[in-house]
Design an enzyme around this catalytic site. Structure first.
Site, PDB file in Angstrom:
ATOM      1  N   CYS A 170      -4.690 -36.917  29.992  1.00 17.86           N
ATOM      2  CA  CYS A 170      -5.409 -38.177  30.168  1.00 17.86           C
ATOM      3  C   CYS A 170      -4.493 -39.249  30.766  1.00 17.86           C
ATOM      4  CB  CYS A 170      -6.048 -38.614  28.857  1.00 17.86           C
ATOM      5  SG  CYS A 170      -7.340 -39.879  29.069  1.00 17.86           S
ATOM      6  N   HIS A 230      -8.262 -34.109  26.459  1.00 19.72           N
ATOM      7  CA  HIS A 230      -7.349 -34.146  25.316  1.00 19.72           C
ATOM      8  C   HIS A 230      -7.417 -32.844  24.501  1.00 19.72           C
ATOM      9  CE1 HIS A 230      -6.501 -38.586  25.269  1.00 19.72           C
ATOM     10  NE2 HIS A 230      -7.656 -38.621  25.905  1.00 19.72           N
ATOM     11  N   GLU A 255      -5.277 -31.763  22.494  1.00 20.37           N
ATOM     12  CA  GLU A 255      -4.645 -32.003  21.189  1.00 20.37           C
ATOM     13  C   GLU A 255      -5.639 -32.484  20.143  1.00 20.37           C
ATOM     14  OE1 GLU A 255      -4.596 -35.975  23.244  1.00 20.37           O
ATOM     15  OE2 GLU A 255      -4.372 -33.873  23.811  1.00 20.37           O
TER      16      GLU A 255
END
Length: 222
Positions: free
Chosen positions: A82, A196, A198
């Site tokens: 991002c 994202h 994560e």
């Protein structure tokens, strides 16, 4: 850079903790990086999501911009998610005039391309070189890649025909339609995604980057 490989996560601003956790899940030594001496101690670096303009400003204040550019140009593997994708871009559209990226990937990125925070959405993305089916990718005020240079591989685009909110493209939103937009790229030792991983618990992108870093280390050692 195999058994003792250390991967840093840039900890100036953004979701540093989530990336550290994902790397720990892969049994990688991971450390937050805020200063040039900490950057010197790592073999590879993750640049997290967050606010790219704030990240740019803090990198200058902490004296990180030029050391990071030097390490990237010298072949240090890096992955940007991002805001991290924006910071690895050669050209930023819709950025602030004083925004200074680290560069490294020959691409033009449009900041906040999918819209505002309320336009955040989840979409599916197939990533070349990574098995296991499409990713359920989280996009939060995400960029997209508008143009890549000849040395950049496009690894992933948003699937389907939905707009940023997940429903059929709405009136007034055709220019922001997510379908087909480039959201994952690689240029040699550098990797970037607009989404994202994560935040999803899906470790495949992080595992792919760890393997990139290991391969780069073996090449250096050879």
């Amino acid at each position: 850079m195999t058994a003792g490989m250390i991967i840093g996560v840039l900890a100036l601003q953004g979701d540093t903790r989530e990336h550290l956790h994902a790397l720990a899940e892969l049994d990688v030594i991971a450390r937050p990086v805020r200063r040039p001496d900490e950057l010197d101690s790592v073999d590879a670096l993750v640049i997290p999501g967050g606010e790219s303009t704030a990240m740019s400003k803090l990198a200058i204040e902490f004296g990180m911009t030029e050391p990071l550019r030097k390490r990237l140009a010298g072949g240090m593997p890096a992955y940007g998610s991002c805001a991290g994708m924006i910071m690895l871009a050669g050209t930023i559209l819709d950025g602030r005039p004083d925004q200074v990226p680290f560069g490294g990937i020959d691409m033009t990125v449009r900041r906040n391309a999918f819209g505002r925070q309320v336009d955040s959405f989840e979409g599916t993305v197939d990533i070349s070189d990574i098995e296991g089916g499409p990713f359920s990718a989280v996009f939060i005020r995400a960029p997209w890649v508008e143009e890549v240079g000849p040395g950049v591989r496009v690894l992933g685009r948003v699937n389907g025909q939905s707009g940023p909110s997940g429903e059929a493209a709405r009136p007034g939103l055709p220019a922001r339609s997510a379908a087909g937009r480039i959201v994952a790229v690689r240029q040699q030792h550098l990797l970037a995604t607009a989404f994202h991983p994560e935040l999803t618990g899906d470790l495949r992108v992080h595992r792919y980057f760890v393997e990139m870093a290991r391969e780069a280390g073996q090449t250096t050692e050879g």
